[in-house]
Design an enzyme around this catalytic site. Structure first.
Site, PDB file in Angstrom:
ATOM      1  N   TYR A 144      35.743  38.207  37.684  1.00 57.65           N
ATOM      2  CA  TYR A 144      36.676  37.721  36.675  1.00 57.65           C
ATOM      3  C   TYR A 144      36.381  36.251  36.423  1.00 57.65           C
ATOM      4  O   TYR A 144      36.167  35.489  37.367  1.00 57.65           O
ATOM      5  CB  TYR A 144      38.123  37.887  37.166  1.00 57.65           C
ATOM      6  CG  TYR A 144      39.172  37.350  36.212  1.00 57.65           C
ATOM      7  CD1 TYR A 144      39.414  37.974  34.993  1.00 57.65           C
ATOM      8  CD2 TYR A 144      39.933  36.227  36.538  1.00 57.65           C
ATOM      9  CE1 TYR A 144      40.379  37.484  34.116  1.00 57.65           C
ATOM     10  CE2 TYR A 144      40.900  35.733  35.677  1.00 57.65           C
ATOM     11  CZ  TYR A 144      41.117  36.365  34.466  1.00 57.65           C
ATOM     12  OH  TYR A 144      42.069  35.888  33.599  1.00 57.65           O
ATOM     13  N   ASP A 239      30.641  30.414  38.904  1.00 60.37           N
ATOM     14  CA  ASP A 239      32.076  30.217  38.666  1.00 60.37           C
ATOM     15  C   ASP A 239      32.726  30.025  40.027  1.00 60.37           C
ATOM     16  O   ASP A 239      32.957  30.986  40.764  1.00 60.37           O
ATOM     17  CB  ASP A 239      32.654  31.442  37.938  1.00 60.37           C
ATOM     18  CG  ASP A 239      34.161  31.322  37.749  1.00 60.37           C
ATOM     19  OD1 ASP A 239      34.767  30.384  38.311  1.00 60.37           O
ATOM     20  OD2 ASP A 239      34.736  32.185  37.071  1.00 60.37           O
ATOM     21  N   LYS A 267      41.834  25.769  40.323  1.00 63.86           N
ATOM     22  CA  LYS A 267      42.632  25.970  41.544  1.00 63.86           C
ATOM     23  C   LYS A 267      42.665  24.748  42.456  1.00 63.86           C
ATOM     24  O   LYS A 267      43.359  23.782  42.154  1.00 63.86           O
ATOM     25  CB  LYS A 267      42.139  27.218  42.272  1.00 63.86           C
ATOM     26  CG  LYS A 267      42.224  28.444  41.310  1.00 63.86           C
ATOM     27  CD  LYS A 267      42.328  29.758  41.982  1.00 63.86           C
ATOM     28  CE  LYS A 267      42.192  30.901  41.013  1.00 63.86           C
ATOM     29  NZ  LYS A 267      43.386  31.634  40.729  1.00 63.86           N
TER      30      LYS A 267
HETATM   31  N1  PMP Z   1      37.396  32.179  37.321  1.00 62.27           N
HETATM   32  C1  PMP Z   1      37.795  32.704  38.479  1.00 62.27           C
HETATM   33  C2  PMP Z   1      36.765  33.043  39.515  1.00 62.27           C
HETATM   34  C3  PMP Z   1      39.147  32.921  38.729  1.00 62.27           C
HETATM   35  O1  PMP Z   1      39.534  33.467  39.893  1.00 62.27           O
HETATM   36  C4  PMP Z   1      40.097  32.579  37.742  1.00 62.27           C
HETATM   37  C5  PMP Z   1      41.597  32.786  37.952  1.00 62.27           C
HETATM   38  N2  PMP Z   1      41.988  33.633  38.919  1.00 62.27           N
HETATM   39  C6  PMP Z   1      39.636  32.023  36.554  1.00 62.27           C
HETATM   40  C7  PMP Z   1      38.282  31.829  36.369  1.00 62.27           C
HETATM   41  C8  PMP Z   1      40.608  31.612  35.483  1.00 62.27           C
HETATM   42  O2  PMP Z   1      41.356  30.543  35.919  1.00 62.27           O
HETATM   43  P1  PMP Z   1      42.799  30.236  35.273  1.00 62.27           P
HETATM   44  O3  PMP Z   1      43.697  31.345  35.684  1.00 62.27           O
HETATM   45  O4  PMP Z   1      43.154  28.895  35.840  1.00 62.27           O
HETATM   46  O5  PMP Z   1      42.594  30.175  33.801  1.00 62.27           O
END
Ligand code: PMP
Length: 434
Positions: A144, A239, A267
């Site tokens: 994701y 990512d 995060k």
């Molecule tokens: N990339 C990863 C690996 C994530 O885990 C997340 C959110 N869980 C995101 C992108 C998107 O981040 P956000 O919810 O802060 O938009």
């Protein structure tokens, strides 16, 4: 457990928000029941609107590596707020957070702050395309990357499946440039590169995939990605929204000692405030506006209050032994629960990476692809989740999500939680008699 106030609040919330929530996984859809409305957090604990107390393993889905209401972070936020909340001009706090990162993260040369993980991956994807002049991207099943259109693709298996969106409202034209491949499958990548070689801008991966279970990849696979990217002029995009500053200060790049071309963060970098970032070499970042032609902007980007929180968190993370202590605490907790489960011959395991853990209702040691997860096993999670809530332990409400341990979780907290897990496992694995 009394849930009267949460139930009432959720009834109201449903009149205000789709599904009563502002982010879908909060809705308890996969575990059933009413989401709990939290009113307070301190250290490892959270309290809901009915006064129930929980040891929190969700930790706001990862940002709170120091736990709730950490004193240095709170002080930094208050101090920043006293000088105003936003200016729309450069501020000293942006420089301070950036220099803290760049000086201590050997895989980052230049950074751009944004306000969420989604914004970071979305913007970095544009940079990858703008830099290479290519259109297609490769992503992996079970990874994701936020909810940008091009990344909301999770087409079924197959060697080089051209993307079919997993959300309504995403035109096919937007996702047909996304090639979705299974993780840990070198042949599939070779094939896709053979077919689309000169039009692949980047391979984007969660180097420690943690959004569909915890699908820990072997280092060889990540090195293979590095090598094929270099050989074919493709950018390797890590990512690290979850793994960054969580697995170690240098995240997965530092753990595996692999230099990605582009990275996205979120995060932990904002310690509970809305911060994301993308980073790369000076050369690649010189393509970002206003230096270069790849446009990206944000009214609240680099917000001084959020920057101050990020700086306070990352300073704590840099203290000697910080990550080792977290990992050891996590390993001891897992060992306690898993040794109990195996003594009872339950089909249950907990997979770990640093202070990230995932509950697997399977004996398989290496779960590297989403297809290895049996959807039916999530029925056990539903029971476990409910029974843990009853025993004062809060997990994110989905068995596909990982849990997080923070610096604030004490040995006593973890002992208490481990006992709750044992009781909940006994209930989850008790055969239902009709
Ligand atoms: N990339 C990863 C690996 C994530 O885990 C997340 C959110 N869980 C995101 C992108 C998107 O981040 P956000 O919810 O802060 O938009």
């Amino acid at each position: 457990m009394i849930k009267v106030n949460s139930e009432k609040l959720f009834t109201d919330a449903k009149t205000y928000f789709p599904g009563g929530v502002n982010s879908p996984v909060r809705a308890f859809k996969s575990v059933g029941g009413t989401p709990l409305f939290m009113t307070k957090g301190n250290g490892s604990k959270i309290w809901d609107a009915d006064g129930n107390e929980f040891i929190d393993f969700c930790c706001s889905w990862g940002p709170l590596i120091l736990g709730h209401n950490n004193v240095p972070v709170r002080n930094a936020i208050v101090e920043a707020v006293e000088n105003g909340t936003s200016f729309g001009t450069p501020t000293i706090q942006e420089n301070e957070l950036a220099s803290l990162i760049i000086e201590n993260h050997s895989y980052v040369e230049k950074v751009r702050f944004v306000s969420s993980g989604t914004e970071a991956t979305m913007s970095a994807l544009r940079l990858a395309r703008g830099y290479t002049g290519r259109n297609k991207i490769i992503k992996f099943e079970g990874c994701y990357h936020g909810h940008a259109d091009a990344l909301l693709v999770n087409a079924g298996s197959g060697l080089a499946t051209l993307g079919i969106s997993s959300s309504a409202g995403v035109p096919e034209a937007f996702t047909k440039e996304t090639i979705v491949l299974p993780l840990n499958d070198e042949e599939a990548i070779n094939k896709a590169i053979e077919n689309y070689k000169d039009d692949i801008a980047c391979i984007i991966i969660e180097p420690i995939p943690a959004n569909n279970g915890l699908l820990i990849q072997g280092r060889e696979f990540l090195q293979f990605l590095r090598d094929v990217c270099t050989a074919n002029g493709i950018l390797l995009f890590f990512d690290e929204v979850i793994s960054g500053f969580r697995i170690g200060f240098e995240g997965a790049a530092g753990l595996y000692k692999i230099q990605p071309d582009i990275m996205a963060f979120g995060k932990v970098i904002g310690g509970g405030m809305p911060v994301g970032a993308y980073a790369a070499s000076k050369e690649i970042m010189s393509h970002v506006s206003p230096d270069g032609p790849v446009y990206q902007a944000g009214t609240l980007s680099g917000n001084p209050v959020a920057m101050a929180a990020g700086k306070a968190v990352l300073k704590e993370c840099l203290k000697p032994g910080f990550y080792q202590d977290l990992e050891k605490k996590t390993a001891d907790f897992i060992e306690d629960v898993v040794s109990y489960a195996s003594s009872k011959e339950y089909t249950f395991n907990i997979h770990q990476m640093g202070s990230i853990f995932w509950l697997a209702f399977s004996d398989e040691i290496n779960i590297r692809k989403s297809s290895q997860i049996d959807g039916d096993s999530m029925n056990y999670f539903t029971v476990l989740h409910r029974e843990l809530l009853e025993r004062g332990v809060y997990l994110g409400p989905s068995g596909f999500e990982v849990g997080f341990i923070s610096e604030a979780h004490t040995v006593e907290d973890l002992k208490h939680a481990a006992n709750a897990f044992k009781e909940a496992l006994d209930i989850a694995f008790t055969p239902v008699t009709v």
